[in-house]
Design a protein around this motif. Sequence first.
Motif, PDB file in Angstrom:
ATOM      1  N   GLY A 252       0.799  -1.218   0.000  1.00  0.00           N
ATOM      2  CA  GLY A 252       0.000   0.000   0.000  1.00  0.00           C
ATOM      3  C   GLY A 252       0.828   1.262   0.000  1.00  0.00           C
ATOM      4  N   GLY A 253       0.149   2.375  -0.063  1.00  0.00           N
ATOM      5  CA  GLY A 253       0.833   3.656  -0.020  1.00  0.00           C
ATOM      6  C   GLY A 253       1.135   4.060   1.409  1.00  0.00           C
ATOM      7  N   ILE A 254       1.708   5.222   1.550  1.00  0.00           N
ATOM      8  CA  ILE A 254       2.084   5.745   2.861  1.00  0.00           C
ATOM      9  C   ILE A 254       0.983   6.669   3.353  1.00  0.00           C
ATOM     10  CG2 ILE A 254       3.722   7.211   4.082  1.00  0.00           C
ATOM     11  CD1 ILE A 254       5.875   6.211   2.147  1.00  0.00           C
TER      12      ILE A 254
ATOM     13  N   LEU B 183      11.841  15.849   4.332  1.00  0.00           N
ATOM     14  CA  LEU B 183      11.750  14.896   5.428  1.00  0.00           C
ATOM     15  C   LEU B 183      12.947  13.954   5.402  1.00  0.00           C
ATOM     16  CD1 LEU B 183       7.970  13.881   5.245  1.00  0.00           C
ATOM     17  CD2 LEU B 183       9.055  15.281   6.999  1.00  0.00           C
TER      18      LEU B 183
ATOM     19  N   PHE C  43      13.926  10.250   6.889  1.00  0.00           N
ATOM     20  CA  PHE C  43      13.157   9.105   7.344  1.00  0.00           C
ATOM     21  C   PHE C  43      13.998   8.112   8.132  1.00  0.00           C
ATOM     22  CE2 PHE C  43       9.257   9.528   4.758  1.00  0.00           C
ATOM     23  CZ  PHE C  43       9.655  10.511   3.882  1.00  0.00           C
TER      24      PHE C  43
ATOM     25  N   TYR D  47       6.705  16.781  -3.535  1.00  0.00           N
ATOM     26  CA  TYR D  47       7.980  16.150  -3.194  1.00  0.00           C
ATOM     27  C   TYR D  47       8.095  14.806  -3.900  1.00  0.00           C
ATOM     28  CZ  TYR D  47       7.232  19.210   0.892  1.00  0.00           C
ATOM     29  OH  TYR D  47       6.966  20.275   1.714  1.00  0.00           O
TER      30      TYR D  47
ATOM     31  N   TYR E 258      10.290  11.246  -3.400  1.00  0.00           N
ATOM     32  CA  TYR E 258      11.137  10.462  -2.506  1.00  0.00           C
ATOM     33  C   TYR E 258      11.371   9.106  -3.145  1.00  0.00           C
ATOM     34  CZ  TYR E 258       9.761  13.774   1.200  1.00  0.00           C
ATOM     35  OH  TYR E 258       9.530  14.896   1.950  1.00  0.00           O
TER      36      TYR E 258
ATOM     37  N   ARG F 108      12.639   4.913  -2.131  1.00  0.00           N
ATOM     38  CA  ARG F 108      13.165   3.893  -1.225  1.00  0.00           C
ATOM     39  C   ARG F 108      13.839   2.804  -2.059  1.00  0.00           C
ATOM     40  NH1 ARG F 108      11.001   1.622   3.825  1.00  0.00           N
ATOM     41  NH2 ARG F 108       8.885   2.025   3.144  1.00  0.00           N
TER      42      ARG F 108
ATOM     43  N   ILE G 247      13.652   5.584   3.218  1.00  0.00           N
ATOM     44  CA  ILE G 247      13.172   6.481   2.172  1.00  0.00           C
ATOM     45  C   ILE G 247      14.053   7.731   2.170  1.00  0.00           C
ATOM     46  CG2 ILE G 247      11.219   7.870   1.374  1.00  0.00           C
ATOM     47  CD1 ILE G 247       9.412   5.873   2.928  1.00  0.00           C
TER      48      ILE G 247
ATOM     49  N   PHE H  24      14.879  11.612   0.363  1.00  0.00           N
ATOM     50  CA  PHE H  24      14.382  12.774  -0.364  1.00  0.00           C
ATOM     51  C   PHE H  24      15.086  12.897  -1.702  1.00  0.00           C
ATOM     52  CE2 PHE H  24      13.028  17.120  -0.967  1.00  0.00           C
ATOM     53  CZ  PHE H  24      14.124  17.788  -1.488  1.00  0.00           C
TER      54      PHE H  24
ATOM     55  N   PHE I 281       8.148   7.524  -4.384  1.00  0.00           N
ATOM     56  CA  PHE I 281       6.954   8.096  -3.777  1.00  0.00           C
ATOM     57  C   PHE I 281       6.869   9.578  -4.100  1.00  0.00           C
ATOM     58  CE2 PHE I 281       5.459   4.668  -1.195  1.00  0.00           C
ATOM     59  CZ  PHE I 281       6.576   3.944  -0.830  1.00  0.00           C
TER      60      PHE I 281
ATOM     61  N   ALA J 170       1.822  16.209   4.961  1.00  0.00           N
ATOM     62  CA  ALA J 170       2.129  15.707   3.632  1.00  0.00           C
ATOM     63  C   ALA J 170       1.249  14.509   3.332  1.00  0.00           C
ATOM     64  CB  ALA J 170       3.596  15.318   3.540  1.00  0.00           C
TER      65      ALA J 170
ATOM     66  N   PHE K  32       0.807  11.307   0.810  1.00  0.00           N
ATOM     67  CA  PHE K  32       1.643  10.500  -0.064  1.00  0.00           C
ATOM     68  C   PHE K  32       0.814   9.731  -1.087  1.00  0.00           C
ATOM     69  CE2 PHE K  32       5.948  10.543   1.747  1.00  0.00           C
ATOM     70  CZ  PHE K  32       5.708  11.208   2.936  1.00  0.00           C
ATOM     71  N   GLY K  33       1.430   9.486  -2.228  1.00  0.00           N
ATOM     72  CA  GLY K  33       0.853   8.592  -3.216  1.00  0.00           C
ATOM     73  C   GLY K  33       1.179   7.148  -2.894  1.00  0.00           C
ATOM     74  N   GLN K  34       0.653   6.263  -3.731  1.00  0.00           N
ATOM     75  CA  GLN K  34       0.848   4.829  -3.519  1.00  0.00           C
ATOM     76  C   GLN K  34       2.255   4.382  -3.900  1.00  0.00           C
ATOM     77  OE1 GLN K  34      -1.979   3.817  -1.664  1.00  0.00           O
ATOM     78  NE2 GLN K  34      -2.245   2.116  -3.059  1.00  0.00           N
TER      79      GLN K  34
END
Lengths: 108, 114
Positions: free
Chosen positions: A41-43, A96, A98, B33, B35, B37, B43, B45, B91, B103, B105-107
Amino acid sequence: KNEVEQSPQNLTAQEGEFITINCSYSVGISALHWLQQHPGGGIVSLFMLSSGKKKHGRLIATINIQEKHSSLHITASHPRDSAVYICAVRGSNYKLTFGKGTLLTVNP
Amino acid sequence: EAGVTQFPSHSVIEKGQTVTLRCDPISGHDNLYWYRRVMGKEIKFLLHFVKESKQDESGMPNNRFLAERTGGTYSTLKVQPAELEDSGVYFCASSIAGMNTEAFFGQGTRLTVV
């Protein structure tokens, strides 16, 4: 060493247990975010906080600015809480930074 | 209201090919933004747009990556030519004007370079 450290990396709990995930950071911040990502899934943003404590349903987030530490608590955990929980901090700019995330598995 | 939308959700390309990822932010969100991973890592930037302007692209890995946000609406991230180490989940996130705003976020787009 990452600027944002989370512990534990992996956490397995039984349904109903109280869960704590910790986040420590080494830089000055303007805000700290707790995020959730379900498998595939997304965040999703859970909390954004810069001081004190916030509560949403069974989730509680606290932050201690002096100690550069935040905790995410889940009360009465449920299998649907199984996800990766990510701590992220925002410094003096917009981006951000992480943590690596904590994989939580709640067994029925 | 639609959330942040990313296309495609998955992409598998060969090394040396070009791939373009797209992000549609929430309408009215000035901040956008990108990002990424990479497997096993946190993750990171990549860059930040305010409307159509690149505010900070300090996280872009190299000049094979090009991001645009024409008209301050959707954004694209092009990787040309793709390398194996570009594999990961990309992302996009958006937020309203201001620094400490939530913020969304998208999937994510899972990119695999083979």
